[in-house]
Design an enzyme around this catalytic site. Structure first.
Site, PDB file in Angstrom:
ATOM      1  CB  SER A  98      -0.924   0.017   1.228  1.00  0.00           C
ATOM      2  OG  SER A  98      -0.169   0.144   2.418  1.00  0.00           O
ATOM      3  CB  ILE A 100       5.360   5.479  -0.235  1.00  0.00           C
ATOM      4  CG1 ILE A 100       4.754   6.850   0.053  1.00  0.00           C
ATOM      5  CG2 ILE A 100       6.717   5.660  -0.906  1.00  0.00           C
ATOM      6  CD1 ILE A 100       5.526   7.649   1.070  1.00  0.00           C
ATOM      7  CB  SER A 224      10.668  10.165   8.963  1.00  0.00           C
ATOM      8  OG  SER A 224       9.972  11.248   9.517  1.00  0.00           O
ATOM      9  CE1 TYR A 250       7.953   5.671  11.741  1.00  0.00           C
ATOM     10  CE2 TYR A 250       8.514   7.996  11.544  1.00  0.00           C
ATOM     11  CZ  TYR A 250       8.193   6.789  10.966  1.00  0.00           C
ATOM     12  OH  TYR A 250       8.139   6.684   9.605  1.00  0.00           O
ATOM     13  CE  LYS A 254      11.867   5.544  10.375  1.00  0.00           C
ATOM     14  NZ  LYS A 254      11.586   4.693   9.202  1.00  0.00           N
ATOM     15  CB  THR A 283      -0.988   7.305   2.787  1.00  0.00           C
ATOM     16  OG1 THR A 283      -0.778   7.563   4.187  1.00  0.00           O
ATOM     17  CG2 THR A 283       0.230   7.716   1.974  1.00  0.00           C
TER      18      THR A 283
END
Length: 382
Positions: A98, A100, A224, A250, A254, A283
């Protein structure tokens, strides 16, 4: 900056918020980046420094990460860069069912490449594969069912893949996870770290011998822009010492991916390594996790194709392979990995400590007994 600051405080006020974790979701970096920028309570730095980082990050984002930012950057793109055929070359994409990830798989399939889709959910993967094959006319599309948060299974899959396939030209580490409550996987690793860092490390490290003997080998990791507000914390890789916030964790993961890419590039000169930021992308993950912000941004969000553009460029173009290995890319250009005066650089000693810790954790995972061969989480080839 009042709105992002307010969001950050509210996120911390509700630590029991549901987890948002799906390794199949490709990086819809709008929600992760926006919330990462919103968070300015960082136990490793002063509040003023965190505010400074977030202010600079936000201003950059409005200018660069939106659809207008892509449209402005794309005026300098060379169309012939992607005027290539990659028939006979193989590409592995994690989280390819799904967003990207799927857009990347579709673009590569249309160019004739052999696509290996690594996904957690079999039904979603098969549906995505059918769509890719139908629209591209390319039947060389294969599904591998692997939960990237289950570290031992990732290693088993990579070892099995090396035995089954003679080559792999390009690995694209795209799958990502954000869990807001601290959880651990079967190996005792914090789940965000297990998916975003250890999964990437073990998959890539195990496949490097296969990749480096292939023609024009490349490894691309989807990071990110939120990592810009984080400094590598070598003394707390699994977020055990500070208040746990999935957004900050998160962003730290990254940053770990960026440092990891830089170190891999130094250690493996035969392979071209790169890490990239796709921008703020529209998205399903954004509309469900941040409906108000999704509505507010509206048409300013990038399409999934725009978000995937630099991944595809890094994977296919000859121009990309001539860029210095180990760099961080945005809209087909290498960009700095640190904000000005943000104090997020790592010393050589910190980088060595980081790599040593990952190596030791990987050895511990590999030494564990094999998973139950009939268990649901064992990797499958479809």
């Amino acid at each position: 900056m009042l709105f992002p600051a307010r969001v950050g405080r509210e996120q911390q006020a509700h630590p029991s918020q549901p987890a948002s974790c799906d390794p199949d979701l490709s990086h819809s970096c709008l929600d992760e980046d926006w919330k990462t920028g919103a968070l300015f309570w960082d136990c490793s730095s002063s509040e003023n420094m965190s505010l400074y980082r977030n202010a600079i990050w936000f201003l950059n984002g409005i200018q660069q990460y939106t659809r207008k930012g892509y449209e402005a950057a794309s005026k300098g793109f060379e169309p012939q860069d992607l005027d290539v055929s990659v028939v006979g070359r193989s590409f592995m994409i994690t989280g390819a069912n799904s967003g990207i990830g799927k857009a990347t798989a579709m673009a590569i399939a249309k160019k004739g490449g052999t696509v290996h889709m690594v996904c957690r959910n079999k039904d979603k993967a098969e549906e995505a594969k059918e769509d890719i094959v139908t629209k591209s006319g390319n039947t060389e599309v294969y599904i591998h069912i692997v939960d990237m948060s289950q570290t031992h299974n990732v290693w088993e899959f990579a070892e099995a893949f090396k035995k089954q396939y003679p080559s792999l030209n390009v690995l694209i580490n795209n799958a990502g996870c954000m869990v807001h409550k601290r959880e651990v996987n079967a190996e005792g690793l914090e789940k965000n770290f297990a998916t975003n860092t250890m999964g990437v490390y073990i998959l890539t490290q195990t496949l490097i011998p296969l990749i480096q003997k292939s023609r024009d080998p490349r490894v691309i990791t989807v990071s990110s822009g939120g990592m810009l507000v984080q400094k590598l914390k070598v003394d707390d890789l699994q977020s055990e010492k500070c208040y746990f916030d999935g957004i900050m964790v998160y962003a730290q993961n990254k940053r770990q991916q960026v440092v990891l890419t830089e170190q891999w590039a130094k250690a493996n000169p035969v392979i071209h390594f790169s890490v990239m930021h796709p921008g703020w992308v529209d998205t399903p993950a954004v509309s469900t996790s941040m409906p108000q912000f999704h509505q507010m941004m509206g048409d300013r969000l990038r399409t999934v194709e725009q978000g995937a553009d630099t991944i595809v460029w890094l994977a296919l173009s000859r121009v990309a392979s001539r860029k210095r290995s180990g760099q961080f890319f945005q809209d087909r250009k290498p960009v700095p990995t640190h904000l000005p005066l943000a104090w997020t650089h790592s010393s050589a000693e910190e980088c060595r400590s980081f790599m040593t810790q990952l190596e030791n954790l990987a050895k511990a995972v590999q030494s564990q007994p094999d998973a139950d061969p009939v268990g649901p989480s064992r990797p499958q080839f479809v």
